[in-house]
Design a protein around this motif. Structure first.
Motif, PDB file in Angstrom:
ATOM      1  N   TYR A  47       0.976  -1.218  -0.042  1.00  0.00           N
ATOM      2  CA  TYR A  47      -0.003  -0.183  -0.127  1.00  0.00           C
ATOM      3  C   TYR A  47       0.674   1.133  -0.062  1.00  0.00           C
ATOM      4  O   TYR A  47       2.036   1.071   0.423  1.00  0.00           O
ATOM      5  CB  TYR A  47      -0.752   0.168   1.154  1.00  0.00           C
ATOM      6  N   ASP A  49       0.259   5.585   1.047  1.00  0.00           N
ATOM      7  CA  ASP A  49      -0.644   6.758   1.517  1.00  0.00           C
ATOM      8  C   ASP A  49      -0.568   7.790   0.711  1.00  0.00           C
ATOM      9  O   ASP A  49       0.376   8.239   0.334  1.00  0.00           O
ATOM     10  CB  ASP A  49      -0.202   6.820   2.940  1.00  0.00           C
ATOM     11  N   VAL A  50      -1.743   8.228   0.335  1.00  0.00           N
ATOM     12  CA  VAL A  50      -2.120   9.427  -0.648  1.00  0.00           C
ATOM     13  C   VAL A  50      -2.623  10.241   0.211  1.00  0.00           C
ATOM     14  O   VAL A  50      -3.924   9.957   0.907  1.00  0.00           O
ATOM     15  CB  VAL A  50      -2.992   9.021  -1.868  1.00  0.00           C
ATOM     16  N   GLN A  51      -2.279  11.360   0.079  1.00  0.00           N
ATOM     17  CA  GLN A  51      -2.912  12.779   0.752  1.00  0.00           C
ATOM     18  C   GLN A  51      -4.073  13.451  -0.151  1.00  0.00           C
ATOM     19  O   GLN A  51      -3.837  13.423  -1.456  1.00  0.00           O
ATOM     20  CB  GLN A  51      -1.889  13.958   1.269  1.00  0.00           C
ATOM     21  N   VAL A  52      -5.160  13.389   0.324  1.00  0.00           N
ATOM     22  CA  VAL A  52      -6.274  13.888  -0.364  1.00  0.00           C
ATOM     23  C   VAL A  52      -6.820  15.243   0.401  1.00  0.00           C
ATOM     24  O   VAL A  52      -7.063  15.358   1.302  1.00  0.00           O
ATOM     25  CB  VAL A  52      -7.471  13.111  -0.503  1.00  0.00           C
ATOM     26  N   THR A  54      -9.627  18.198   0.023  1.00  0.00           N
ATOM     27  CA  THR A  54     -11.296  18.110  -0.158  1.00  0.00           C
ATOM     28  C   THR A  54     -11.498  19.615   0.277  1.00  0.00           C
ATOM     29  O   THR A  54     -11.502  19.744   1.344  1.00  0.00           O
ATOM     30  CB  THR A  54     -12.130  17.120   0.474  1.00  0.00           C
ATOM     31  N   TYR A 142      -7.782  17.948   4.900  1.00  0.00           N
ATOM     32  CA  TYR A 142      -6.725  16.898   4.593  1.00  0.00           C
ATOM     33  C   TYR A 142      -7.137  15.698   5.275  1.00  0.00           C
ATOM     34  O   TYR A 142      -7.478  15.713   6.208  1.00  0.00           O
ATOM     35  CB  TYR A 142      -5.307  17.454   4.951  1.00  0.00           C
ATOM     36  N   SER A 143      -6.908  14.756   4.060  1.00  0.00           N
ATOM     37  CA  SER A 143      -7.068  13.358   4.772  1.00  0.00           C
ATOM     38  C   SER A 143      -6.052  12.435   4.094  1.00  0.00           C
ATOM     39  O   SER A 143      -5.489  12.917   3.081  1.00  0.00           O
ATOM     40  CB  SER A 143      -8.548  12.829   4.540  1.00  0.00           C
ATOM     41  N   THR A 144      -5.744  11.210   4.568  1.00  0.00           N
ATOM     42  CA  THR A 144      -4.911  10.323   4.030  1.00  0.00           C
ATOM     43  C   THR A 144      -5.676   9.019   3.750  1.00  0.00           C
ATOM     44  O   THR A 144      -6.517   8.504   4.435  1.00  0.00           O
ATOM     45  CB  THR A 144      -3.864  10.087   5.191  1.00  0.00           C
ATOM     46  N   ARG A 145      -5.593   8.507   2.402  1.00  0.00           N
ATOM     47  CA  ARG A 145      -6.256   7.426   2.075  1.00  0.00           C
ATOM     48  C   ARG A 145      -5.246   6.553   1.752  1.00  0.00           C
ATOM     49  O   ARG A 145      -4.032   6.647   0.959  1.00  0.00           O
ATOM     50  CB  ARG A 145      -7.074   7.918   0.783  1.00  0.00           C
ATOM     51  N   ARG A 146      -5.309   5.054   1.909  1.00  0.00           N
ATOM     52  CA  ARG A 146      -4.260   4.049   1.727  1.00  0.00           C
ATOM     53  C   ARG A 146      -4.886   3.431   0.031  1.00  0.00           C
ATOM     54  O   ARG A 146      -6.067   2.994   0.122  1.00  0.00           O
ATOM     55  CB  ARG A 146      -4.353   2.937   2.512  1.00  0.00           C
ATOM     56  N   GLU A 147      -3.794   3.413  -0.483  1.00  0.00           N
ATOM     57  CA  GLU A 147      -4.185   2.701  -1.896  1.00  0.00           C
ATOM     58  C   GLU A 147      -3.310   1.435  -2.036  1.00  0.00           C
ATOM     59  O   GLU A 147      -2.087   1.602  -1.914  1.00  0.00           O
ATOM     60  CB  GLU A 147      -3.865   3.875  -3.164  1.00  0.00           C
TER      61      GLU A 147
END
Length: 184
Positions: A47, A49-52, A54, A142-147
């Motif tokens: 994985y 971590d991608v910073q999103v 919004t 700001y949030s972090t999403r695992r890809e």
């Protein structure tokens, strides 16, 4: 004669085997690459971590004070009083015709000052009204999403353990390329 026939048959078989191995070996004696399957022993998802970012609108209610609009009466009354005072000051101590321009200038200046003072008094005494207004602003959240980016795959082929990364889950076995070449 029997021995002669066996010798010819043996040579024919040897020639066919030699011809067959040369045809399978490919150009310059090297075997062509082939494929086989190896047993998968471990699959580990990988994985990142991608910073999103919004944009969101945040609003809050705020109480705001407003003064009622002033009537021009304070300005007019102040201007009249100021003009009268200015006229008296301009006339004070000056007799004769050649000093009449002092009286006019003092009257105008008094009217202006009086109008400003009257306007300020009128505004200060105006009633205050309160209203609730919504104040909004756009704020970045700001949030972090695992890809999932792939899989680290450990597999065993011919007694050797190998590791590779794939973009999909391979299952219980993985296809491998096998190259055979003659030893020096």
């Amino acid at each position: 004669m029997q021995l002669y026939k066996q010798l010819i048959a043996g040579m024919a078989v040897a020639a066919l085997v030699g011809l067959s191995s040369t045809a399978n070996a490919g150009p310059q004696g090297y075997a062509a690459d082939g494929y086989d399957y190896a047993r998968v022993t471990e699959v580990i998802p990988v994985y990142t971590d991608v910073q999103v970012i919004t944009p969101t609108t945040q609003c809050r209610d705020e109480q705001v004070a407003y003064r009622a609009p002033t009537s021009p009466a304070g300005t007019v009354v102040g201007g009249l009083i100021g003009a009268a005072i200015g006229n008296n000051l301009g006339d004070h101590g000056h007799r004769g015709r050649h000093h009449s321009h002092h009286r006019g200038g003092a009257t105008v200046a008094g009217a202006l000052v009086g109008a400003l003072v009257g306007n300020q008094i009128s505004r200060a005494n105006a009633p205050v009204h309160y209203a609730t207004e919504s104040r909004c602003q756009v704020v970045d959240q700001y949030s972090t999403r695992r890809e999932l980016v792939g899989y680290d795959v450990r597999y065993r082929y011919n007694g050797q353990v190998y590791l590779t990364r794939t973009d999909h889950h391979p299952g219980d076995r993985i296809r491998v390329r096998v190259a055979v070449s003659p030893a020096p």
